[in-house]
Structure formats: structure tokens, C-alpha cells
Design a protein around this motif. Structure first.
Motif, short mmCIF file in Angstrom:
data_model
loop_
_atom_site.label_atom_id
_atom_site.label_comp_id
_atom_site.label_asym_id
_atom_site.label_seq_id
_atom_site.Cartn_x
_atom_site.Cartn_y
_atom_site.Cartn_z
N TRP A 164 0.84 -1.20 0.00
CA TRP A 164 0.00 0.00 0.00
C TRP A 164 0.88 1.25 0.00
CZ3 TRP A 164 -3.67 1.47 4.66
CH2 TRP A 164 -4.39 2.64 4.33
N ASN A 165 1.85 1.29 0.89
CA ASN A 165 2.73 2.45 0.98
C ASN A 165 3.52 2.63 -0.31
OD1 ASN A 165 4.28 4.48 2.86
ND2 ASN A 165 5.86 3.25 1.88
N ASP A 166 4.07 1.54 -0.83
CA ASP A 166 4.89 1.65 -2.05
C ASP A 166 4.07 2.11 -3.25
OD1 ASP A 166 7.00 0.76 -0.56
OD2 ASP A 166 6.94 -1.31 -1.29
N SER A 167 2.83 1.63 -3.35
CA SER A 167 2.01 2.01 -4.50
C SER A 167 1.69 3.49 -4.51
CB SER A 167 0.71 1.19 -4.50
OG SER A 167 -0.09 1.52 -3.37
N TRP A 168 1.49 4.09 -3.34
CA TRP A 168 1.19 5.53 -3.28
C TRP A 168 2.46 6.37 -3.44
CZ3 TRP A 168 -3.19 6.92 0.72
CH2 TRP A 168 -4.37 6.27 0.31
N VAL A 169 3.57 5.88 -2.91
CA VAL A 169 4.83 6.62 -3.05
C VAL A 169 5.27 6.64 -4.52
CG1 VAL A 169 7.28 6.59 -2.49
CG2 VAL A 169 5.60 6.20 -0.69
N GLU A 170 5.04 5.55 -5.23
CA GLU A 170 5.44 5.46 -6.63
C GLU A 170 4.70 6.47 -7.51
OE1 GLU A 170 4.78 1.46 -7.77
OE2 GLU A 170 6.55 0.67 -6.72
N LYS A 171 3.55 6.92 -7.08
CA LYS A 171 2.80 7.92 -7.86
C LYS A 171 3.52 9.26 -7.87
CE LYS A 171 -1.66 5.75 -6.77
NZ LYS A 171 -1.93 5.23 -8.12
N ASP A 172 4.31 9.50 -6.80
CA ASP A 172 5.17 10.69 -6.73
C ASP A 172 4.40 11.98 -6.99
OD1 ASP A 172 7.52 12.00 -6.23
OD2 ASP A 172 8.28 11.82 -8.28
N TRP A 176 -0.83 12.44 -3.00
CA TRP A 176 -0.69 11.10 -2.43
C TRP A 176 0.18 11.13 -1.18
CZ3 TRP A 176 -4.19 7.90 -3.85
CH2 TRP A 176 -4.72 7.95 -5.14
N TYR A 177 1.17 11.98 -1.16
CA TYR A 177 1.99 12.13 0.05
C TYR A 177 1.15 12.69 1.20
CZ TYR A 177 6.20 11.23 -2.71
OH TYR A 177 7.15 10.65 -3.51
N ILE A 178 0.28 13.65 0.85
CA ILE A 178 -0.60 14.21 1.88
C ILE A 178 -1.55 13.14 2.39
CG2 ILE A 178 -2.45 15.87 2.30
CD1 ILE A 178 -1.09 17.75 0.31
N ALA A 179 -2.07 12.33 1.47
CA ALA A 179 -2.98 11.25 1.88
C ALA A 179 -2.28 10.27 2.81
CB ALA A 179 -3.50 10.53 0.64
N LEU A 180 -1.02 9.93 2.50
CA LEU A 180 -0.26 9.05 3.37
C LEU A 180 -0.11 9.63 4.77
CD1 LEU A 180 2.65 7.86 1.01
CD2 LEU A 180 0.88 6.43 2.03
N LEU A 181 0.19 10.93 4.83
CA LEU A 181 0.37 11.59 6.12
C LEU A 181 -0.94 11.63 6.91
CD1 LEU A 181 2.15 13.17 8.07
CD2 LEU A 181 1.56 15.26 6.81
N GLY A 237 12.30 4.26 6.44
CA GLY A 237 10.97 3.66 6.47
C GLY A 237 9.89 4.66 6.16
N SER A 238 8.66 4.29 6.51
CA SER A 238 7.51 5.15 6.25
C SER A 238 6.56 5.08 7.44
CB SER A 238 6.79 4.74 4.97
OG SER A 238 5.62 5.51 4.79
N LEU A 239 5.80 6.16 7.64
CA LEU A 239 4.91 6.22 8.79
C LEU A 239 3.63 5.43 8.57
CD1 LEU A 239 5.04 7.61 11.53
CD2 LEU A 239 3.71 9.51 10.59
N LEU A 240 3.22 5.23 7.32
CA LEU A 240 1.96 4.53 7.07
C LEU A 240 1.97 3.08 7.58
CD1 LEU A 240 -0.89 4.44 5.86
CD2 LEU A 240 0.15 3.74 3.69
N PRO A 241 2.95 2.26 7.19
CA PRO A 241 2.96 0.89 7.74
C PRO A 241 3.03 0.88 9.27
CG PRO A 241 4.45 1.06 5.87
CD PRO A 241 4.04 2.45 6.21
N ALA A 242 3.81 1.80 9.83
CA ALA A 242 3.93 1.86 11.29
C ALA A 242 2.58 2.15 11.94
CB ALA A 242 4.95 2.93 11.68
N SER A 243 1.82 3.07 11.36
CA SER A 243 0.53 3.43 11.94
C SER A 243 -0.49 2.32 11.79
CB SER A 243 0.01 4.72 11.29
OG SER A 243 -0.25 4.52 9.91
N VAL A 244 -0.48 1.64 10.64
CA VAL A 244 -1.44 0.56 10.42
C VAL A 244 -1.15 -0.61 11.36
CG1 VAL A 244 -2.26 -1.16 8.76
CG2 VAL A 244 -1.89 1.20 8.03
N ILE A 245 0.12 -0.98 11.52
CA ILE A 245 0.50 -2.05 12.43
C ILE A 245 0.15 -1.67 13.87
CG2 ILE A 245 2.41 -3.44 13.31
CD1 ILE A 245 1.61 -4.10 10.47
N SER A 246 0.25 -0.38 14.20
CA SER A 246 -0.11 0.08 15.54
C SER A 246 -1.59 -0.14 15.82
CB SER A 246 0.24 1.57 15.70
OG SER A 246 1.63 1.78 15.56
#
Length: 410
Positions: A164-172, A176-181, A237-246
Motif C-alpha cells: 500500500w505504501n509503495d504504490s502511493w509513493v510510486e505515484k510521486d 498522495w503524500y498528503i494522503a499518506l500523512l 521507512g515510512s509512517l503509514l505501515p507503522a501506523s497501520v500495524i499500531s
């Protein structure tokens, strides 16, 4: 009367199976396996609630006067699960080594549904003639099988969050970065807010609930640790996977605490029959959905245990895409590789059968009332430890490239 009713049910079931089997295509085969697994859950539930009086009349099962109603209910669940497990385990063995669609076993996997349903039905019925000691051994092994299934769930969750994180980051793109945050912040707020609610539910005033407090505090600490490690410059790393796992760890903590015995003073949830029924329905639905995702997702990956971003994981294709489509267009007769591991696909269902048996039998903990679903200290510790294992695996995915720099993880 009972024999007549059983005969009618069997006759109706056979008619239904025939009509369903004829409508299953290659594309819907995986969904059909999920439907078969769902049917086993329904049968287990029905026999759990109504089958105890019947089992008491079978002399090869009723071998002692000390057996309780709860024991007979567990036997009903375990025996249905045993038949289901054998069905998928046998198929897993048969499908070992299938690499292309020219293999005869490819058609065995996708077709022959009338025969499959008959074999499945016979295996389930035969398990009610198996000696108690064999079922007892299966019940013990099921605890380990259920743990393995939960481990599969954890690995798939980690894989999904990284993808999920990689697919949104690849859009560059900035949006999408705002959505991740935004999603990351929402997940972290949800984690700590939910943990606060758990304090209210499972740490009532006037009682010493130190164990529950420890369980609740751990996900909060881990969520903070996830963010620190993920945002460290060396980790990248990225904050999205960390937040989802939390969020997931907090949820697993809740499921563990809600499985505490109903008479435990630190369990503030109401264990009424209505709650139990809704818990059972929700639990069965969640199990079916998780098995569906696990079988489709893990079965579609030839490098299931590879890191999420590893080049060995290959391309991401639709879970239900039919590889035959390309073959039909070109009209070529050459062998085409299978799109997922048939053997591992069936292993997932075999392990899920064990997991479902543990849910419906309360992890074979006879100390709890049979009217309660998935309640007992065994269930509590299994779920709490699942959350901790999830945290450990996620931290490992972050620090592994630093500890083993010579290995290729991305």
C-alpha cells in the motif's frame, strides 16, 4: 424420525451440491473452495449447538460417564474440522510440484466439483467414527496449526501495508503524500484513543488489574517505537505501515482482553447471550474473510516469506485474474505456468480449519462455559502473543537491512 430427517437433509444437500458444482468455472474455483470452507464452519456451528445429544448415544464416542456437554460440543467441532483438514491436506499433497497448466493435476484443482463435495462430505462423516484418542491428538495439533495460521495472517498484513505504501509513493504526487500523512495521523490517533477506551473497559476502579494494564500499555509503547524506528534516517521507512500495524496491535489487544473469562473482575464487557451470538457471527465472518484473503494473496505469491519489496516477489497481478485469457487470445498450445501455488493454497485452508476449530471450541479449554465463544485464558494469551509477534516481525522488516547489509531486501 432422526434417520428420516438426516436422509432428507443428505438428499437435499446432494441436489444442491450438483447444481452448485455445475456452475463453478475456472475463474471461480478459488471462491468455491472458500465456500466449501464456509460450509464447514456452518456445519461445525450447528453440530456444536445441537449435536451433543446425538454424540452421547454413540458408544465409540461416549466411553466415559465423566464426559460433559462441553466435551461433546468440542468433539463435534473437532471432528468436522478434522474432516475438513484432511480434505485440504490431501489436496495440498496431491498438488505438490504443479508448475504449468498442462499438468493433469491442474484440472483436478479447478474441476470435478461434484466428486470433491462428495469426498468432503464422506471425510467429515467418517471422522465421527474415529476413536477419541485420535481426535484428542488432532485437537492438540490444532493449537499449533492455528498459531501457524495466525502467523500467516501477520506476514500478509505486513506485506499488504508495505505494498500500500509503495504504490502511493510510486505515484510521486503531492496529493498522495498528503494522503499518506493524513491516514498515518488518523491511525495513530485511533490507536491511542482506542487504548484509552480499553482502560475504561478492562481496568475498572476498585480492582487490581495490573495484567490488563500491562496488555494495554504495550501496544501504546510499541506504536511509539514503530514511529521512531520507521522515521530514523538510517532505516528509510515510512509512517503509514507503522501506523497501520499500531492499529492492528491495539485491535488484537482488544480481542485478547475480550476473551478473558466472563467472571473475571477486570473484564468489564457484558457477556450476555446476545453478545455471545453476535461475537460468534462476527468471528465466523471475519474468519471466512481472512481465510479468503490469505488463500488468494498467499497462494498467488511464489515468494510468500520474501520481504514485501523484494524483486523475487514478482509482479502484482489481480487475485482473480484467469491466466487462460492470454492463452485463448494467442491460441498457443505451449505450457503456461500456474498463477499461484496450488499446494500452498490448500495448506492455508488446512491451517484455517484448525484455527476455526480452536475458535469454536474455546481452544479446547473445558474450564469455560460452552455458551461462550472464544473465551478463556488460552485464547487471551494466543491473541496477545500474536500482537507481540506482529510487532517483532514489523521491527525486523525495518532493521534487517541494517543488520544484514549483504542481503538484498529491496
Amino acid at each position: 424420525m432422526a434417520c428420516c430427517l438426516a436422509s432428507c437433509c443428505a438428499s437435499a444437500t446432494c441436489g444442491l451440491c450438483s447444481s452448485v458444482a455445475s456452475g463453478i468455472s475456472r475463474k471461480s474455483a478459488r471462491i468455491a473452495y472458500c465456500g466449501l470452507f464456509g460450509a464447514s464452519l456452518v456445519v461445525s456451528w450447528i453440530l456444536r449447538e445441537t449435536g451433543a445429544p446425538l454424540l452421547e448415544k454413540l458408544p465409540w464416542i461416549n466411553t466415559s460417564d465423566s464426559y460433559t456437554t462441553e466435551w461433546y460440543q468440542q468433539q463435534a467441532v473437532l471432528r468436522v474440522s478434522f474432516g475438513n483438514f484432511l480434505f485440504f491436506a490431501i489436496y495440498a499433497l496431491i498438488m505438490i510440484g504443479v508448475k504449468d497448466q498442462n499438468d493433469r493435476r491442474d484440472s483436478w484443482h479447478h474441476g470435478g466439483w461434484g466428486l470433491k463435495m462428495i469426498v468432503w462430505f464422506l471425510l467429515v462423516v467418517l471422522m465421527f467414527f474415529v476413536p477419541n484418542v485420535i481426535v484428542s491428538i488432532y485437537g492438540t495439533l490444532s493449537k499449533f496449526g492455528a498459531g501457524a495460521f495466525l502467523l500467516v495472517q501477520v506476514v500478509l498484513l505486513l506485506d499488504a501495508t508495505h505494498n500500500w505504501n509503495d504504490s502511493w509513493v510510486e505515484k510521486d504526487e503531492k496529493k498522495w503524500y498528503i494522503a499518506l500523512l493524513v491516514i498515518s495521523i488518523v491511525c495513530y490517533i485511533a490507536t491511542y484513543a482506542f487504548s484509552g477506551i480499553l482502560f475504561i473497559w478492562f481496568n475498572p476502579s476498585g480492582h487490581d488489574c495490573g495484567l490488563n494494564v500491562f496488555f494495554i500499555v504495550m501496544p501504546m509503547i510499541l506504536a511509539f517505537v514503530f514511529a521512531i524506528i520507521a522515521l530514523h534516517p538510517a532505516v528509510n521507512g515510512s509512517l503509514l505501515p507503522a501506523s497501520v500495524i499500531s492499529v492492528y496491535c491495539a485491535y488484537v489487544c482488544y480481542t485478547g482482553l475480550s476473551s478473558e473469562p466472563h467472571d473475571y473482575v477486570c473484564n468489564g464487557l457484558n457477556k450476555s447471550k446476545a453478545v455471545n451470538a453476535s461475537t460468534l457471527i462476527l468471528g465466523m465472518l471475519t474468519t471466512v474473510l481472512s481465510v479468503l484473503y490469505s488463500a488468494l494473496r498467499a497462494g498467488s505469491s511464489t515468494t510468500f516469506l520474501s520481504p514485501p519489496s523484494s524483486p523475487r516477489s514478482g509482479g502484482r497481478e489481480a487475485l482473480l485474474e484467469d491466466p487462460e485469457d492470454g492463452k485463448k487470445k494467442g491460441g498457443e498450445a505451449e505450457a503456461r505456468p500456474v498463477s499461484y501455488s496450488y499446494s500452498f493454497f490448500h495448506i492455508i485452508f488446512a491451517l484455517a480449519s484448525m484455527y476455526a476449530a480452536m475458535l469454536l471450541s474455546g481452544w479446547t479449554d473445558s474450564s469455560e462455559s460452552a455458551s461462550l465463544i472464544d473465551v478463556g485464558w488460552t485464547s487471551v494469551w494466543v491473541k496477545i502473543c500474536t500482537g507481540w509477534v506482529t510487532a517483532g516481525l514489523y521491527i525486523w522488516t525495518l532493521i534487517a537491512p541494517l543488520i544484514l547489509p549483504d542481503r538484498e531486501f529491496y
